[in-house]
Write a protein that holds these residues in place. Structure first.
Motif, short mmCIF file in Angstrom:
data_model
loop_
_atom_site.label_atom_id
_atom_site.label_comp_id
_atom_site.label_asym_id
_atom_site.label_seq_id
_atom_site.Cartn_x
_atom_site.Cartn_y
_atom_site.Cartn_z
N LEU A 149 1.82 65.75 -12.23
CA LEU A 149 3.06 65.67 -11.47
C LEU A 149 3.85 66.97 -11.60
O LEU A 149 3.99 67.51 -12.69
N PRO A 150 4.39 67.49 -10.52
CA PRO A 150 5.25 68.69 -10.62
C PRO A 150 6.55 68.36 -11.34
O PRO A 150 7.08 67.25 -11.22
N ILE A 151 7.04 69.32 -12.09
CA ILE A 151 8.21 69.07 -12.95
C ILE A 151 9.44 68.73 -12.12
O ILE A 151 10.29 67.94 -12.55
N PHE A 152 9.57 69.30 -10.91
CA PHE A 152 10.75 68.99 -10.11
C PHE A 152 10.74 67.53 -9.65
O PHE A 152 11.79 66.90 -9.51
N TRP A 153 9.56 66.97 -9.41
CA TRP A 153 9.46 65.57 -9.01
C TRP A 153 9.82 64.66 -10.18
O TRP A 153 10.52 63.65 -10.02
N ILE A 154 9.35 65.01 -11.39
CA ILE A 154 9.73 64.26 -12.58
C ILE A 154 11.24 64.29 -12.78
O ILE A 154 11.88 63.28 -13.10
N ALA A 155 11.84 65.46 -12.58
CA ALA A 155 13.28 65.60 -12.76
C ALA A 155 14.05 64.75 -11.75
O ALA A 155 15.06 64.12 -12.09
N VAL A 156 13.58 64.72 -10.51
CA VAL A 156 14.25 63.90 -9.49
C VAL A 156 14.15 62.41 -9.84
O VAL A 156 15.13 61.66 -9.71
N LEU A 157 12.98 61.97 -10.28
CA LEU A 157 12.81 60.57 -10.68
C LEU A 157 13.72 60.23 -11.86
O LEU A 157 14.31 59.13 -11.91
N LEU A 158 13.84 61.14 -12.80
CA LEU A 158 14.71 60.90 -13.95
C LEU A 158 16.17 60.80 -13.52
O LEU A 158 16.93 59.98 -14.05
N LYS A 159 16.57 61.63 -12.58
CA LYS A 159 17.94 61.55 -12.09
C LYS A 159 18.22 60.20 -11.43
O LYS A 159 19.29 59.61 -11.60
N GLU A 160 17.23 59.71 -10.68
CA GLU A 160 17.42 58.45 -9.96
C GLU A 160 17.42 57.26 -10.91
O GLU A 160 18.34 56.43 -10.88
N PHE A 161 16.37 57.17 -11.75
CA PHE A 161 16.21 55.97 -12.58
C PHE A 161 16.82 56.14 -13.98
O PHE A 161 17.26 55.15 -14.57
N GLY A 162 16.82 57.36 -14.50
CA GLY A 162 17.35 57.56 -15.84
C GLY A 162 18.84 57.79 -15.87
O GLY A 162 19.46 57.64 -16.93
N ALA A 163 19.44 58.15 -14.75
CA ALA A 163 20.87 58.42 -14.72
C ALA A 163 21.60 57.47 -13.78
O ALA A 163 22.41 56.65 -14.20
N ILE A 164 21.29 57.56 -12.49
CA ILE A 164 22.07 56.80 -11.51
C ILE A 164 21.94 55.30 -11.74
O ILE A 164 22.95 54.58 -11.89
N ARG A 165 20.72 54.80 -11.79
CA ARG A 165 20.53 53.35 -11.94
C ARG A 165 20.85 52.88 -13.35
O ARG A 165 21.37 51.78 -13.54
N PHE A 166 20.52 53.69 -14.35
CA PHE A 166 20.84 53.28 -15.72
C PHE A 166 22.34 53.28 -15.96
O PHE A 166 22.86 52.42 -16.67
N ASN A 167 23.05 54.24 -15.38
CA ASN A 167 24.51 54.23 -15.49
C ASN A 167 25.10 53.01 -14.80
O ASN A 167 26.09 52.43 -15.28
N ALA A 168 24.49 52.60 -13.66
CA ALA A 168 24.94 51.38 -12.99
C ALA A 168 24.72 50.16 -13.88
O ALA A 168 25.56 49.25 -13.93
N PHE A 169 23.60 50.14 -14.61
CA PHE A 169 23.36 49.04 -15.53
C PHE A 169 24.37 49.04 -16.68
O PHE A 169 24.89 47.98 -17.07
N LEU A 170 24.69 50.22 -17.20
CA LEU A 170 25.63 50.30 -18.32
C LEU A 170 27.04 49.88 -17.91
O LEU A 170 27.83 49.45 -18.75
N SER A 171 27.37 50.03 -16.63
CA SER A 171 28.70 49.61 -16.17
C SER A 171 28.85 48.10 -16.23
O SER A 171 29.96 47.58 -16.37
N ASP A 172 27.75 47.37 -16.12
CA ASP A 172 27.77 45.90 -16.25
C ASP A 172 26.44 45.46 -16.87
O ASP A 172 25.56 44.95 -16.20
N PRO A 173 26.28 45.66 -18.19
CA PRO A 173 24.99 45.42 -18.83
C PRO A 173 24.66 43.94 -18.99
O PRO A 173 25.19 43.26 -19.88
N GLN A 174 23.81 43.46 -18.11
CA GLN A 174 23.35 42.08 -18.18
C GLN A 174 21.83 42.08 -18.26
O GLN A 174 21.16 42.60 -17.36
N ILE A 175 21.28 41.51 -19.33
CA ILE A 175 19.83 41.48 -19.53
C ILE A 175 19.32 40.10 -19.12
O ILE A 175 19.69 39.09 -19.72
N SER A 176 18.47 40.06 -18.12
CA SER A 176 17.93 38.79 -17.64
C SER A 176 16.80 38.30 -18.55
O SER A 176 16.23 39.06 -19.34
N VAL A 177 16.47 37.03 -18.39
CA VAL A 177 15.37 36.45 -19.18
C VAL A 177 14.05 37.12 -18.81
O VAL A 177 13.20 37.38 -19.67
#
Length: 511
Positions: A149-177
């Motif tokens: 995988l090219p490093i820029f693609w990894i970085a983009v995925l990390l921004k989407e799932f490691g930052a944007i979506r994870f920050n959304a989860f931290l704003s209302d952290p609910q863990i489902s069963v």
């Protein structure tokens, strides 16, 4: 050895002189430092052009200019470097620009390098020991995917799932069963594959890991841990005990009770000091205090190990020192997490995990705020740099260990009745690390030279950004400042790799 080092350094200086001459000449010929002024509409454009020509001696041929630059660079030998000025940075001295960029890059790559080496070698060893198993095939498949995988693609995925979506989860952290069950299932499969054994052993391992991880996720959800994260003294003790067992198992083997007891005593000492340390952290929040405490942590482990070591003082002291360092590190993490709520109130509403920059502008706070802010900005680029390196180290470690495991001295060690841990750690792995030492040494030097793509995506002002700016603006002095740092580091780490050979294999002599 001293003669060998001096001879290598002498030869290397000649290489650096030739390389620096080529880089300086090609950069001077291939770029135009006056391009921005020629396109300017300023009324005093010609005056600005003449001023820059005089300041940078552009009326002198590049070959002669190189020797002028070399005269200033040679003063680095007496710690009075003069690498010229960087006109692209408002006539800032190049040595200052390089120092700032190098410190930023070192901050970025240090954690990434350590994580990549530890994780890559560990996974590589495990896959070699489980050759042709489902775990081996799965890891091999995943490492090939990540490595391709090219490093820029990894970085983009990390921004989407490691930052944007994870920050959304931290704003209302609910863990489902379902999330708990999925985490438990994944953990069970991983531990079952790694530990191996009979089907009965694997089922027991799977069930234990499934219950432990799913139960942990349920506990974190019920206690609202993601909203108010903390470790606490219970977490410090549990982590310390786990480190004591794990480090002892790898370092000396659990059969060495002295090492295990020494490690557990160290954990008990830090548990007893947990509350007094909170007062120290509150009244003396300084970086030098942390450095001193880390040194104290190592000394405490060594002293306890020497007192408990018996005939194997060296091994026991080493094990206890590592456990002591890890336990104190967990205590520091616990103290940093205490400012988590206040930190959220002071940063913009973009979320905890940052996506650009190395720090939050105008953040006021003590050392603990700065540490948490630094981690929030470091986590994504560190993961991006680590993933590719982990994939590479995994493949190198696996192939190297498999080659060594077929050697006669390994079979002889097994025939002598040595335990499998001793055969792997003391005999096979030590020799398997010899080719890996070269790769690690060069990778560290290359990373400190700047991860251009990663730094660009995450807006990290390091050596990579410095080099790109110098090339784009035709700032030869800035490019040469980058070359001096990367060239010297390449030489140093190449020499370190050669010296590591003799440390890892007694048959190799430095001469």
């Amino acid at each position: 050895m001293l003669t060998y080092i001096l001879r290598r350094l002498g030869a290397t200086i000649l290489v650096l002189l030739v390389a620096s001459f080529i880089v300086y000449t090609l950069t001077s010929i291939g770029t135009d430092p006056l391009a921005d002024l020629k396109q300017s509409n300023a009324s005093n454009r010609q005056e600005l052009i003449d001023n820059r020509i005089e300041k940078l001696s552009l009326d002198v041929p590049p070959v002669l200019r190189y020797f002028t630059w070399l005269g200033g660079a040679s003063r680095c030998l007496i710690l009075q470097c003069d690498l010229g000025i960087a006109f692209s940075r408002s006539d800032q001295p190049v040595i200052n620009a390089v120092s700032t960029a190098a410190s930023s890059t070192i901050q970025l790559v240090t954690a990434a390098t350590i994580i990549a080496i530890i994780a890559g070698l560990t996974i590589g060893i495990l896959t070699a020991l489980r050759q042709y198993s489902g775990f081996d095939y799965t890891v091999t498949f995943m490492t090939f995917i990540v490595y391709s995988l090219p490093i820029f693609w990894i970085a983009v995925l990390l921004k989407e799932f490691g930052a944007i979506r994870f920050n959304a989860f931290l704003s209302d952290p609910q863990i489902s069963v379902w999330a708990m069950l999925l985490a438990g299932l994944v953990a069970g499969i991983i531990f079952m594959s790694v530990l191996g054994g009979s089907w009965r052993t694997r089922l027991i391992t799977f069930a234990s890991a499934f219950v432990a991880v799913a139960g942990l996720m349920a506990f974190l959800g019920l206690t609202d841990w993601f909203a108010k994260p903390t470790v606490g003294i219970i977490g410090v003790i549990l982590t310390g005990v786990a480190a004591a067992v794990g480090v002892t198992a790898i370092s000396t083997g659990l059969a060495n009770r002295r090492a295990l007891y020494a490690s557990l005593i160290v954990v008990a000492i830090w548990a007893a000091l947990y509350q007094p340390l909170q007062y120290l952290f509150f009244y003396v929040p300084q970086g030098w205090m942390l450095l001193i405490m880390y040194v104290v942590a190592i000394i405490v482990g060594v002293v306890v190990g020497l007192l408990m070591g018996g005939d194997g003082k060296k091994e026991v002291a080493r094990t206890a020192a590592i456990v002591s360092f890890i336990t104190f590190f967990v205590i520091v993490i616990d103290r940093v997490l205490l400012v988590y709520s206040d930190y959220l109130d002071r940063i913009p509403q973009s979320g905890v995990i940052a996506t650009i920059g190395s720090q939050t502008p105008n953040l006021n706070g003590d050392m603990w705020f700065q540490l948490l802010d630094g981690f929030a900005h470091l986590v994504l680029p560190t993961i991006a740099l680590s993933l590719v390196s982990i994939a590479a180290y995994t493949r190198y470690a696996r192939s190297s260990l498999l080659e060594v495991m077929n050697q006669d001295y390994v079979r002889t060690a097994r025939a002598k009745g040595l335990t499998e841990r001793t055969v792997i750690v003391r005999h096979a792995m030590r020799n398997a690390l010899i080719p890996i030492a070269t790769i690690v040494a060069f990778d560290i030097g290359a990373l400190i030279g700047g991860a251009v793509i990663t730094e660009t995506i995450f807006a990290w002002k390091g050596m990579g950004a410095l080099f790109v700016t110098g090339l784009e603006r035709g700032d030869v002095n800035l490019v040469m400042g980058f070359f001096v740092v990367t060239g010297v580091l390449a030489v140093i780490f190449n020499l370190i790799a050669d010296l590591l050979y003799s440390a890892l294999d007694p048959r190799i002599r430095v001469s």
